[in-house]
Motif scaffolding. Structure first.
Motif, PDB file in Angstrom:
ATOM      1  N   UNK A 110      -8.221 -14.463 -11.113  1.00 26.35           N
ATOM      2  CA  UNK A 110      -8.696 -14.837 -12.222  1.00 26.35           C
ATOM      3  C   UNK A 110      -7.762 -14.217 -13.438  1.00 26.35           C
ATOM      4  N   UNK A 111      -7.606 -12.917 -13.827  1.00 29.78           N
ATOM      5  CA  UNK A 111      -6.351 -13.106 -14.343  1.00 29.78           C
ATOM      6  C   UNK A 111      -5.331 -13.265 -14.326  1.00 29.78           C
ATOM      7  N   UNK A 112      -5.156 -12.666 -12.529  1.00 31.32           N
ATOM      8  CA  UNK A 112      -3.528 -13.005 -12.076  1.00 31.32           C
ATOM      9  C   UNK A 112      -2.930 -15.023 -13.060  1.00 31.32           C
TER      10      UNK A 112
ATOM     11  N   UNK B 198      -0.271  -6.028 -16.142  1.00 27.72           N
ATOM     12  CA  UNK B 198      -1.981  -6.110 -16.709  1.00 27.72           C
ATOM     13  C   UNK B 198      -2.221  -6.664 -14.995  1.00 27.72           C
ATOM     14  N   UNK B 199      -2.628  -7.444 -13.814  1.00 28.43           N
ATOM     15  CA  UNK B 199      -3.026  -7.848 -13.546  1.00 28.43           C
ATOM     16  C   UNK B 199      -2.585  -6.772 -12.097  1.00 28.43           C
TER      17      UNK B 199
ATOM     18  N   UNK C  10      -1.418 -19.800  -2.532  1.00 26.52           N
ATOM     19  CA  UNK C  10      -1.600 -18.670  -2.598  1.00 26.52           C
ATOM     20  C   UNK C  10      -2.902 -17.867  -2.102  1.00 26.52           C
ATOM     21  N   UNK C  11      -2.278 -16.065  -1.277  1.00 28.48           N
ATOM     22  CA  UNK C  11      -2.786 -15.428  -0.753  1.00 28.48           C
ATOM     23  C   UNK C  11      -2.734 -13.868  -1.531  1.00 28.48           C
ATOM     24  N   UNK C  12      -3.927 -14.012  -1.555  1.00 24.11           N
ATOM     25  CA  UNK C  12      -3.935 -11.793  -2.746  1.00 24.11           C
ATOM     26  C   UNK C  12      -4.570 -10.491  -2.434  1.00 24.11           C
ATOM     27  N   UNK C  13      -4.053 -10.206  -2.213  1.00 23.13           N
ATOM     28  CA  UNK C  13      -4.686  -8.532  -1.634  1.00 23.13           C
ATOM     29  C   UNK C  13      -4.392  -7.969  -3.163  1.00 23.13           C
ATOM     30  N   UNK C  14      -6.328  -7.392  -2.979  1.00 22.23           N
ATOM     31  CA  UNK C  14      -6.883  -6.320  -4.433  1.00 22.23           C
ATOM     32  C   UNK C  14      -7.054  -5.517  -3.722  1.00 22.23           C
ATOM     33  N   UNK C  15      -6.283  -4.745  -4.779  1.00 23.84           N
ATOM     34  CA  UNK C  15      -6.769  -2.563  -4.375  1.00 23.84           C
ATOM     35  C   UNK C  15      -7.563  -2.851  -5.606  1.00 23.84           C
ATOM     36  N   UNK C  16      -8.296  -2.165  -6.303  1.00 26.39           N
ATOM     37  CA  UNK C  16      -9.056  -1.077  -7.324  1.00 26.39           C
ATOM     38  C   UNK C  16      -8.672  -2.520  -8.314  1.00 26.39           C
TER      39      UNK C  16
ATOM     40  N   UNK D 135      -7.206  -4.861  -8.370  1.00 25.63           N
ATOM     41  CA  UNK D 135      -5.129  -4.990  -9.511  1.00 25.63           C
ATOM     42  C   UNK D 135      -4.718  -6.219  -7.716  1.00 25.63           C
ATOM     43  N   UNK D 136      -3.861  -6.911  -8.119  1.00 20.54           N
ATOM     44  CA  UNK D 136      -3.549  -7.559  -7.099  1.00 20.54           C
ATOM     45  C   UNK D 136      -1.869  -6.983  -6.817  1.00 20.54           C
ATOM     46  N   UNK D 137      -2.067  -6.277  -5.660  1.00 20.98           N
ATOM     47  CA  UNK D 137      -1.337  -5.087  -5.135  1.00 20.98           C
ATOM     48  C   UNK D 137      -0.567  -6.570  -4.501  1.00 20.98           C
ATOM     49  N   UNK D 138      -0.303  -7.293  -3.878  1.00 21.90           N
ATOM     50  CA  UNK D 138       1.085  -8.374  -2.687  1.00 21.90           C
ATOM     51  C   UNK D 138      -0.065  -9.680  -2.807  1.00 21.90           C
ATOM     52  N   UNK D 139       0.941 -10.319  -3.314  1.00 19.56           N
ATOM     53  CA  UNK D 139       0.534 -12.248  -3.318  1.00 19.56           C
ATOM     54  C   UNK D 139       1.915 -12.727  -2.254  1.00 19.56           C
TER      55      UNK D 139
END
Length: 107
Positions: free
Chosen positions: A14-16, A30-31, A90-96, A98-102
């Motif tokens: 959502x932030x991204x 920041x996202x 779009x596929x997202x990897x989220x860690x802590x 935050x988006x760590x990879x898209x």
């Protein structure tokens, strides 16, 4: 029918999307997790250069059509001043939180 950015399920995604649609480079950074990575049509790209070219200098915008995988997989109509509009995934990897990879590409 599209899904408003503020209704997306995953807070990091959502932030991204909100940052992209607001053309807000600070919120976009920041996202992202430190050292975040990305790929476009299966090829890894330098995230900063790609974002500047494909989002910020060309006024990119994501009109999300659907989400899957808890909000970490999106189909969106993506448009910018360079390419016009195209259906994208779009596929997202989220860690802590935050988006760590898209990964993105044509749908």
């Amino acid at each position: 029918m599209s899904i408003a950015a503020d209704r997306l399920s995953d807070p990091a995604v959502r932030a991204f999307v909100t940052a992209v649609n607001a053309n807000d480079q600070q919120a976009f950074r920041a996202a992202l997790a430190p050292g975040a990575t990305m790929s476009d049509d299966g090829t890894d790209r330098a995230l900063g250069e790609w974002a500047d070219r494909e989002i910020f200098s060309s006024h990119g915008r994501m009109d999300v059509e659907s989400e899957d995988d808890g909000g970490r997989s999106l189909t969106a109509l993506y448009s910018n001043d360079t390419w016009g509009a195209m259906r994208t995934r779009w596929t997202f990897t989220v860690e802590d939180g935050k988006v760590s990879r898209f990964e993105t590409g044509q749908a």
